[in-house]
Design a protein around this motif. Sequence first.
Motif, PDB file in Angstrom:
ATOM      1  N   UNK A  29       0.859  -1.184   0.000  1.00  0.00           N
ATOM      2  CA  UNK A  29       0.000   0.000   0.000  1.00  0.00           C
ATOM      3  C   UNK A  29       0.896   1.235   0.000  1.00  0.00           C
ATOM      4  N   UNK A  30       0.686   2.101  -0.993  1.00  0.00           N
ATOM      5  CA  UNK A  30       1.424   3.351  -1.095  1.00  0.00           C
ATOM      6  C   UNK A  30       0.603   4.482  -0.480  1.00  0.00           C
ATOM      7  N   UNK A  31       1.254   5.300   0.323  1.00  0.00           N
ATOM      8  CA  UNK A  31       0.619   6.484   0.889  1.00  0.00           C
ATOM      9  C   UNK A  31       0.992   7.678   0.019  1.00  0.00           C
ATOM     10  N   UNK A  32      -0.020   8.457  -0.364  1.00  0.00           N
ATOM     11  CA  UNK A  32       0.183   9.561  -1.308  1.00  0.00           C
ATOM     12  C   UNK A  32       0.253  10.902  -0.586  1.00  0.00           C
ATOM     13  N   UNK A  33       1.153  11.747  -1.068  1.00  0.00           N
ATOM     14  CA  UNK A  33       1.295  13.108  -0.559  1.00  0.00           C
ATOM     15  C   UNK A  33       1.507  14.040  -1.743  1.00  0.00           C
ATOM     16  N   UNK A  34       1.481  15.311  -1.492  1.00  0.00           N
ATOM     17  CA  UNK A  34       1.712  16.292  -2.540  1.00  0.00           C
ATOM     18  C   UNK A  34       0.422  16.644  -3.259  1.00  0.00           C
ATOM     19  N   UNK A  35       0.410  16.530  -4.577  1.00  0.00           N
ATOM     20  CA  UNK A  35      -0.760  16.944  -5.355  1.00  0.00           C
ATOM     21  C   UNK A  35      -1.936  15.990  -5.216  1.00  0.00           C
ATOM     22  N   UNK A  36      -1.720  14.865  -4.545  1.00  0.00           N
ATOM     23  CA  UNK A  36      -2.792  13.885  -4.356  1.00  0.00           C
ATOM     24  C   UNK A  36      -2.642  13.266  -2.982  1.00  0.00           C
ATOM     25  N   UNK A  37      -3.750  13.061  -2.299  1.00  0.00           N
ATOM     26  CA  UNK A  37      -3.737  12.490  -0.955  1.00  0.00           C
ATOM     27  C   UNK A  37      -4.514  11.179  -0.942  1.00  0.00           C
ATOM     28  N   UNK A  38      -4.108  10.273  -0.066  1.00  0.00           N
ATOM     29  CA  UNK A  38      -4.811   8.993   0.049  1.00  0.00           C
ATOM     30  C   UNK A  38      -3.845   7.839  -0.112  1.00  0.00           C
ATOM     31  N   UNK A  39      -4.273   6.766  -0.765  1.00  0.00           N
ATOM     32  CA  UNK A  39      -3.427   5.590  -0.884  1.00  0.00           C
ATOM     33  C   UNK A  39      -3.742   4.828  -2.166  1.00  0.00           C
ATOM     34  N   UNK A  40      -2.789   3.974  -2.544  1.00  0.00           N
ATOM     35  CA  UNK A  40      -2.942   3.083  -3.692  1.00  0.00           C
ATOM     36  C   UNK A  40      -2.540   1.682  -3.252  1.00  0.00           C
ATOM     37  N   UNK A  41      -3.389   0.710  -3.528  1.00  0.00           N
ATOM     38  CA  UNK A  41      -3.149  -0.688  -3.163  1.00  0.00           C
ATOM     39  C   UNK A  41      -2.638  -1.421  -4.397  1.00  0.00           C
ATOM     40  N   UNK A  42      -1.507  -2.127  -4.269  1.00  0.00           N
ATOM     41  CA  UNK A  42      -0.934  -2.875  -5.391  1.00  0.00           C
ATOM     42  C   UNK A  42      -0.767  -4.332  -4.965  1.00  0.00           C
ATOM     43  N   UNK A  43      -1.239  -5.242  -5.805  1.00  0.00           N
ATOM     44  CA  UNK A  43      -1.134  -6.663  -5.509  1.00  0.00           C
ATOM     45  C   UNK A  43      -0.775  -7.418  -6.784  1.00  0.00           C
ATOM     46  N   UNK A  44      -0.383  -8.672  -6.628  1.00  0.00           N
ATOM     47  CA  UNK A  44      -0.153  -9.521  -7.778  1.00  0.00           C
ATOM     48  C   UNK A  44      -1.475 -10.054  -8.300  1.00  0.00           C
ATOM     49  N   UNK A  45      -1.514 -10.392  -9.568  1.00  0.00           N
ATOM     50  CA  UNK A  45      -2.735 -10.949 -10.146  1.00  0.00           C
ATOM     51  C   UNK A  45      -2.385 -11.751 -11.388  1.00  0.00           C
ATOM     52  N   UNK A  46      -3.376 -12.425 -11.935  1.00  0.00           N
ATOM     53  CA  UNK A  46      -3.154 -13.231 -13.129  1.00  0.00           C
ATOM     54  C   UNK A  46      -3.087 -12.346 -14.372  1.00  0.00           C
ATOM     55  N   UNK A  47      -2.413 -12.859 -15.384  1.00  0.00           N
ATOM     56  CA  UNK A  47      -2.358 -12.183 -16.674  1.00  0.00           C
ATOM     57  C   UNK A  47      -3.786 -12.072 -17.220  1.00  0.00           C
ATOM     58  N   UNK A  48      -4.183 -10.930 -17.777  1.00  0.00           N
ATOM     59  CA  UNK A  48      -5.574 -10.766 -18.220  1.00  0.00           C
ATOM     60  C   UNK A  48      -6.004 -11.737 -19.319  1.00  0.00           C
ATOM     61  N   UNK A  49      -5.045 -12.327 -20.044  1.00  0.00           N
ATOM     62  CA  UNK A  49      -5.396 -13.264 -21.112  1.00  0.00           C
ATOM     63  C   UNK A  49      -5.037 -14.708 -20.783  1.00  0.00           C
ATOM     64  N   UNK A  50      -4.365 -14.917 -19.664  1.00  0.00           N
ATOM     65  CA  UNK A  50      -3.980 -16.262 -19.233  1.00  0.00           C
ATOM     66  C   UNK A  50      -4.263 -16.372 -17.739  1.00  0.00           C
ATOM     67  N   UNK A  51      -5.426 -16.942 -17.417  1.00  0.00           N
ATOM     68  CA  UNK A  51      -5.892 -16.944 -16.031  1.00  0.00           C
ATOM     69  C   UNK A  51      -4.997 -17.740 -15.096  1.00  0.00           C
TER      70      UNK A  51
END
Length: 277
Positions: A29-51
Motif C-alpha cells: 500500500x502506497x501512501x500519497x502526498x503532494x498533489x494527491x492524498x490517500x493511498x494506492x493498493x498494489x497486488x499480484x494478479x493473473x495475466x488478463x489473457x492467461x488466467x
Amino acid sequence: MSTTAALAIETPSGIVRATAGPRSADAIVFVLHGAMRGSVHVTGTNHPYDWDQFTAVRACLGPVDAFETTAPDDALPRLANSRCGYHGSLTGYPCGDDDRAGVSVSPLSTAAGNEPSPKTAATLTAVLRACAESVARRDDLPLILDASRLRKTPGLLRFLNWAGARADADAVRYAAESQAVGRALKAAVAVWWTALRLFTARPHPVLLLMLADYEGSLARHIHVLGWEAPYCFERAAEERARAEKSWAEVASLRAQQRRGRGRRKGTQVYPGAREKV
C-alpha cells in the motif's frame, strides 16, 4: 530497492509523492502526498489473457483491492485541492516476447460514479502506473505473485470450472444447431429447385411467388439458412477452443497448487529474491 523511498510522480496536477508501506503477504500500500492524498493498493494478479499465469500487478485507488472489496468513500484518494474521491485500477502485465509491458486501465470514476475530467484522469492514471511499475521492479515480486496465486486460485478454479462447463455445453448446442440448419437448408434448396422445374415446365403465379426473393419467401429463408449454418459451425469451434483453454488453465492451476504445497513444506527459494517486511 528500499521499500520506504518515496516515488516522485509527475502528473498534470503537480508532483505526487508515493511512499510504499511494508509488504503484507501479497500487497503493498502506497501512501500519497503532494498533489494527491490517500493511498494506492498494489497486488499480484493473473495475466488478463492467461488466467493461470500470475505475472501481472494490479494497482487500485484506495487502501484495498477494489476487485475484492469496496473502500469507503472517505478512504478514496483525492486531489489535494478537492474533496472528491476516485475509483479505478490499472493492471500491468508482460506483453510479447520482448518483455514489453502491457497496460489495462479500468474505467475511472468519482465516488458518485461520474467521469473525471481528462486532466484528473491523466493524473490518476500516472499515479496508478508509477505504483504498479514500482512493485513490478521489486526484488520480492516473486513472493508477492506466489502469495497472490495461493489466495486467488480457489476462486479462479471455481470460475474456470464454470466457464469450461458452459463452453462445452455451448459447443454441443451450436454443433447441433449447425447440423439442424444444414439439414433445413438442404431441404429448402430442394424445394426451391423443384418449384423452378415446375415453373419452367408450366409457369404459374404461385410458383413464381415461391421462387421470388422477398421478406418471408422461400428464397429469403434459404439466404438466412445459408448464413446461419456456417455461423453456428464457427461458434461451435470457438466454444470448443474456449472450453479447451479453460480446462488447460484448470489443470495448470491445480499443478501449481500441488507444487506450492510441496514448497511450503520446505523452504521457499526464489533466485534473487529477498524477503522484505
